[in-house]
Every structure is written in structure tokens, then in C-alpha cells.
Motif scaffolding. Structure first.
Motif, PDB file in Angstrom:
ATOM      1  N   GLY A  55     -56.663 -43.572  50.729  1.00  0.00           N
ATOM      2  CA  GLY A  55     -57.632 -42.583  50.250  1.00  0.00           C
ATOM      3  C   GLY A  55     -57.384 -42.189  48.651  1.00  0.00           C
ATOM      4  O   GLY A  55     -57.995 -41.614  48.063  1.00  0.00           O
ATOM      5  N   GLY A  85     -57.458 -40.687  53.876  1.00  0.00           N
ATOM      6  CA  GLY A  85     -58.552 -41.866  54.406  1.00  0.00           C
ATOM      7  C   GLY A  85     -58.523 -41.275  55.925  1.00  0.00           C
ATOM      8  O   GLY A  85     -57.855 -40.517  56.597  1.00  0.00           O
ATOM      9  N   THR A 120     -65.018 -44.950  52.279  1.00  0.00           N
ATOM     10  CA  THR A 120     -63.886 -44.157  51.804  1.00  0.00           C
ATOM     11  C   THR A 120     -64.376 -43.212  50.709  1.00  0.00           C
ATOM     12  O   THR A 120     -64.994 -43.782  49.733  1.00  0.00           O
ATOM     13  CB  THR A 120     -62.688 -45.004  51.555  1.00  0.00           C
ATOM     14  OG1 THR A 120     -62.033 -45.600  52.459  1.00  0.00           O
ATOM     15  CG2 THR A 120     -61.750 -44.003  51.033  1.00  0.00           C
ATOM     16  N   ASP A 167     -52.171 -41.954  50.812  1.00  0.00           N
ATOM     17  CA  ASP A 167     -52.965 -40.862  50.542  1.00  0.00           C
ATOM     18  C   ASP A 167     -52.566 -39.745  49.655  1.00  0.00           C
ATOM     19  O   ASP A 167     -51.495 -39.924  49.557  1.00  0.00           O
ATOM     20  CB  ASP A 167     -53.396 -40.119  52.009  1.00  0.00           C
ATOM     21  CG  ASP A 167     -54.277 -40.975  53.049  1.00  0.00           C
ATOM     22  OD1 ASP A 167     -54.930 -41.764  52.645  1.00  0.00           O
ATOM     23  OD2 ASP A 167     -54.434 -40.604  54.249  1.00  0.00           O
ATOM     24  N   ARG A 193     -60.045 -38.116  60.278  1.00  0.00           N
ATOM     25  CA  ARG A 193     -58.648 -38.041  59.383  1.00  0.00           C
ATOM     26  C   ARG A 193     -57.854 -37.228  60.572  1.00  0.00           C
ATOM     27  O   ARG A 193     -57.863 -36.386  61.158  1.00  0.00           O
ATOM     28  CB  ARG A 193     -59.047 -37.099  58.479  1.00  0.00           C
ATOM     29  CG  ARG A 193     -59.848 -37.519  57.195  1.00  0.00           C
ATOM     30  CD  ARG A 193     -60.096 -36.453  56.272  1.00  0.00           C
ATOM     31  NE  ARG A 193     -60.684 -37.232  54.769  1.00  0.00           N
ATOM     32  CZ  ARG A 193     -61.496 -36.637  53.847  1.00  0.00           C
ATOM     33  NH1 ARG A 193     -61.997 -35.578  54.198  1.00  0.00           N
ATOM     34  NH2 ARG A 193     -61.515 -37.095  52.918  1.00  0.00           N
ATOM     35  N   TYR A 222     -61.528 -51.243  46.933  1.00  0.00           N
ATOM     36  CA  TYR A 222     -62.195 -50.872  48.194  1.00  0.00           C
ATOM     37  C   TYR A 222     -63.386 -52.165  48.463  1.00  0.00           C
ATOM     38  O   TYR A 222     -63.900 -52.213  49.460  1.00  0.00           O
ATOM     39  CB  TYR A 222     -62.967 -49.522  48.213  1.00  0.00           C
ATOM     40  CG  TYR A 222     -62.019 -48.502  48.190  1.00  0.00           C
ATOM     41  CD1 TYR A 222     -61.208 -48.130  49.504  1.00  0.00           C
ATOM     42  CD2 TYR A 222     -61.745 -47.521  47.061  1.00  0.00           C
ATOM     43  CE1 TYR A 222     -60.383 -47.237  49.385  1.00  0.00           C
ATOM     44  CE2 TYR A 222     -60.900 -46.726  47.029  1.00  0.00           C
ATOM     45  CZ  TYR A 222     -60.019 -46.407  48.301  1.00  0.00           C
ATOM     46  OH  TYR A 222     -59.185 -45.383  48.325  1.00  0.00           O
TER      47      TYR A 222
END
Length: 525
Positions: free
Chosen positions: A115, A84, A233, A64, A406, A206
Motif C-alpha cells: 500500500g 494494503g 489498492t 505498507d 486489512r 500497480y
């Protein structure tokens, strides 16, 4: 001015552009991109991706990020949340039924959807100049050709290698062992992933074979993840939060990051005359330690996914800080705050870049614990973060694990406004230490007039988990005084984090600092 008889670093000065980060290869990549006409965002993203190869124990495409940035010619600071979410099927109740009171660090339940790549793709398109394909090329090169392992990276790798499991041991150990300093590490599987992202954008990560590779690794271990979790996402532009400490404004990323903790901590410290204290003395360490206990207790109660908490205004209100400061005994240590049920990590990577047009980027990027969950995808070797261990399993808590949510994050990018025409993007790595690191950096500048490099080099202290950690830079007399005040003083095996900063001075000169606790440097031109 530092004593030139002693080991140390001078600040780095330049006018056209600057990067400060924890690995010299990444700093050089950033500078190359700036010289090729890229802006600060291009440089930060390209160098950040390289750091995932140079420091894979700290960060990577399975993690992330959070970003603060200001556009050229604008005073406004913008924020992007690149963290994420938990899989839709994640459930605190299900884990409680298994008899668990916290999320296991090395389990698929700790893995939230990465993320950072979505955020990087978004920023490259909306803020960069050179295009995603160009920004990915340096990381592809180093992933394919390999990089010699730096000394601090080798130190961390050896300490954290036991986390690696299954396919991760194949991808991140050399002949079954952690690489030593100077040994070359390559990640050809990641090079292929980066090529697909260069060609397809976020869909190259993704969806399709890459996402299927990550899903297979998680599902084989009992993870609730589904393809829809990866497809959903998306990064989130958001509004920074800020607080004032004397003449300086500290700007932080809002929750689910813990930046509010640093603001609260400075609000508490503003109730004391820190500037009248010895910067390396016991009195300052004691007040800071007591303030940290109270600020972190508030963090543990209030910070979570912003869609699930409404206590931020209370946490940052001046009267809250005043009430907490009144609880501090200047002569005696209080008991530690209640222990966390969420996990807090040790380190990460941070990068800051400023370009000739004075666009400024403050970017932090992590896989949480050393080597994250220790779970890597079989084919491509994508190491997956365990950021979901930042959730609590406590029923009804705002940070309780739930699908699509989150977790509370420890990583925080920062910026300081010290006066008209000045801006200092900075970051202090070190997991839970980061809010204290931000407050200490700001106080070193404001209360003691230190330059950024001196402020970073100064020894650090941190009240954490019932002990007061003091780096070896403090004299024995200070340690004894603190022990006499009731602190349990220990010397941490690992130094407290690392830091990077670039000050845009009122005269337009760039002044940068890089922490010797890491392998990196500040480079400008």
C-alpha cells in the motif's frame, strides 16, 4: 543535562528545518529537499524511499505505511492509512482446511497488496510541493549506484538472510552471502521501477509489467493474488485517535494500526504515581509490564480492520483502564496474556520531518518481518511484505483473514502535544514493542522531565511472550528484584527497537533526537 564524561548524544537543535531517521543518507536527502524549497512531506517521502534501499531488510516499495501530519499553520493532525489489503481470494477457512492455525510467514498467503506506493503518490500530489518525479530521484540514484551497508543494517541482514527464498536470494545477497559493513548494495531493478513510477505515477507500480512481475512470483507459489487486487489498492484518509496523559495528549493512527494500545497503556499507567518511582527502578518496570500485558490482551481481542470491529470506544474508555489497573498487584507479576495466533514483527523504519513553516510529518513504513515474506519478484527484485501474517485464522474473530480486508498492523506513527505551541512527531520502532515504546517515551518526558534524546537513550523493558525483556542498561539488583516478583527476566539479543523525535518548542526552536540503537541521526539547518 547528560553527563559529558559518558558516551551519548546531545539533542540536535535548529530553526529552519529538521529530519530524524535511522540512516544518515536518508536524513541528508530530507534536508536537501527542504533547502530546495520542498516541504516536510516532500522531504519525508523522498527520504522514506531512500530508506528502502539503505535498509531493505526493514522496508521497501513492497510494503505498507501509516502517516500522521499537520499542515503549516494548522493545529489539526491528519492521518493516512497506506496499508494494503488481502487478495480477494484470501480465505482463513481454506488455510484451516490445510491444518494450519496461523498464516505461514514465508508463504504467498502472508502477502498483502503493498500500500505504501499508492500512499506516497497520493501525498506527493495532495500535500507536497516538488512533484513525484523530483522526490523519486534520490532513491533512483542510490538504488542504481548503491549504498555502503551500515553497521546495524549489516547486523540485521545477517540475522534475517535465511528468510530470503528464490529470486530474493539473487537480489539481496552478494555472492550468496549477506553483505558486511561497508560493502556496497545496489538494487538496479528497483531503480527501474522507481523510474516508471516517476513517469506514470501509481500505475507504474500497480499495473503493467511491474505488477505482472509481482503476480508471477506470488502465483508460482500458489498465491491467490490477481491483477484486480493490485489495481484496487487505494490509501485511505482517516481521523487520528488520541488520549491524555497528565498534561500531554498522545495522538495515534487509528486501527487497523495498534496505536490504540499505547493510549490504553497510558490510561492504565495514569492510575499509578509513576512520577514518584525511580525511572530505572524495578517498581516502574513492574507496573509498566503488568499494564502492557493487559493492554496487549485488549489489542489482541479488539483491533482489526476498522470495517470489522466496533470495540475501539470501549478499549479507550477511562473506566476500561480503571478496571484493568485494579487487576495489577504492585508486588507480584501476573501470568502472561494468552499467546497471539497472529505474527508480530521485530522492526521497521520511521522518519519524522518538520519544515520552516512548521508542517510536521510522522511516517512509518515497513515490510513486517525481516525481509518480509522473503519472496521477491524475479525481474525487478521487489521484496514483498508478509503483513498478512498479522491476521488470525480464528473463525469469527474481528481480525480473521478474509479477502479485501486489512490485517491488524503493529507499525504506529505518533505525535505528542505537550502544551500550547508545542508538537512532537515521534516514532518508536520495534514491532510489538511499539505501544510500550510510545508510552515509555511519553512518560519519560512527562513524569521525569527528560529531554527527547535522554528519553530515547534510556534503557528499555518489555513484557513479551511470557518473559520480561530488559536491555543491558539495567543493574543486576533491578533484575533480581523483578525476578523475585515473579518475572522471568531475560536479556534480549537485539535491542528493543529504535526511536526518532522532533519537538517543536513553544519558542519555535526545533529539538530533535535519534536513537543510537540504529545507524541514523537527526539533522537540521
Amino acid at each position: 543535562m547528560r553527563d559529558f564524561h559518558l558516551p551519548g548524544r546531545s539533542p540536535t537543535y535548529a530553526t529552519e528545518g529538521m529530519c530524524a531517521t535511522s540512516h544518515p543518507l536518508a536524513a541528508q536527502v530530507a534536508l536537501d529537499l527542504l533547502k530546495r524549497g520542498g516541504n516536510a512531506m516532500d522531504a519525508a517521502l523522498a527520504a522514506g524511499l531512500v530508506l528502502g534501499i539503505c535498509e531493505p531488510q526493514m522496508t521497501g516499495i513492497g510494503g505498507d505505511c501509516f502517516v500522521l501530519y499537520s499542515r503549516a499553520g494548522e493545529d489539526q493532525i491528519r492521518a493516512l492509512n497506506g496499508s494494503g489489503r488481502a487478495a480477494a481470494g484470501a480465505s482463513a477457512a481454506a488455510l484451516r482446511e490445510q491444518g494450519l492455525d496461523r498464516v505461514p510467514l514465508g508463504s504467498p498467503h502472508a502477502v498483502t497488496i503493498p500500500g505504501a506506493i499508492d500512499a506516497f503518490c497520493h501525498l506527493a500530489e495532495t500535500e507536497g510541493r516538488l512533484g513525484l518525479d523530483t522526490l523519486l530521484q534520490p532513491a533512483i540514484h542510490y538504488a542504481e549506484r548503491g549504498v555502503p551497508v551500515a553497521p546495524r543494517v549489516a547486523f540485521d541482514w545477517a540475522r534475517e538472510a535465511g528468510t530470503l527464498q528464490g529470486a530474493a536470494r539473487h537480489h539481496y545477497l552478494l555472492d550468496g552471502r549477506a553483505p558486511v559493513t561497508g560493502q556496497v548494495f545496489a538494487a538496479p531493478g528497483q531503480a527501474e521501477v522507481l523510474r516508471r513510477i516517476a513517469r506514470l505515477g501509481r500505475d507504474g507500480f500497480y499495473t503493467g509489467e511491474v505488477a505482472e512481475d509481482m503476480l508471477a512470483a506470488l502465483n508460482a507459489l500458489g498465491g491467490p493474488h490477481r491483477a484486480e487486487d493490485f489495481g484496487a489498492t487505494a490509501c485511505t484518509p482517516t481521523e487520528p485517535i488520541s488520549g491524555t496523559y497528565k498534561s500531554t495528549e498522545l495522538v495515534e493512527h487509528p486501527p487497523n494500526g495498534q496505536g490504540a494500545t499505547a493510549i490504553l497503556l497510558l490510561n492504565i499507567l495514569s492510575q499509578f504515581d509513576i512520577a514518584a518511582m525511580d525511572p530505572l527502578g524495578a517498581a516502574r518496570i513492574h507496573i509498566e509490564a503488568e499494564a502492557a500485558k493487559l493492554a496487549y490482551d485488549a489489542r489482541n481481542r479488539f483491533l482489526a480492520d476498522p470495517d470489522h470491529t466496533d470495540r475501539l470506544d470501549h478499549m479507550l474508555a477511562p473506566e476500561t483502564a480503571a478496571r484493568l489497573a485494579a487487576l495489577i498487584d504492585p508486588k507480584r507479576a501476573m501470568a502472561a496474556a494468552a499467546p497471539l495466533t497472529e505474527a508480530v514483527h521485530k522492526d521497521t523504519i520511521y522518519i519524522t520531518v518538520v519544515d520552516r513553516d512548521r508542517m510536521a510529518v510522522s511516517l512509518i513504513y515497513s515490510i513486517f518481518h525481516g525481509f518480509g515474506s522473503g519472496i521477491a519478484s524475479e525481474k525487478f527484485g521487489i521484496l514483498l511484505q508478509n503483513r498478512g501474517a498479522g491476521f488470525t485464522l480464528q473463525a469469527g474473530h474481528p481480525n480473521e483473514m478474509a479477502g479485501g480486508k486489512r490485517p491488524m498492523h503493529t507499525i504506529i506513527p505518533g505525535m505528542l502535544r505537550e502544551g500550547p505551541g508545542t508538537l512532537t512527531p515521534f516514532g518508536v520502532m520495534g514491532g510489538a514493542y511499539q505501544p510500550v515504546g510510545h508510552a515509555r517515551f511519553a512518560s519519560n518526558l512527562v513524569d521525569f522531565g527528560m529531554d527527547p534524546q535522554t528519553a530515547i537513550d534510556a534503557p528499555r523493558a518489555f513484557a513479551d511472550a511470557g518473559v520480561l525483556k530488559l536491555e543491558r542498561g539495567y543493574p543486576d539488583a533491578v533484575r533480581q528484584t523483578l525476578a523475585d516478583m515473579g518475572h522471568k527476566v531475560v536479556t534480549p539479543e537485539v535491542p528493543l527497537g529504535g526511536a526518532q523525535a522532533i519537538r517543536i518548542r513553544a519558542d519555535g526552536v526545533l529539538e530533535a533526537a535519534s536513537d543510537a540503537r540504529k545507524d541514523g541521526c537527526a539533522l537540521g539547518y
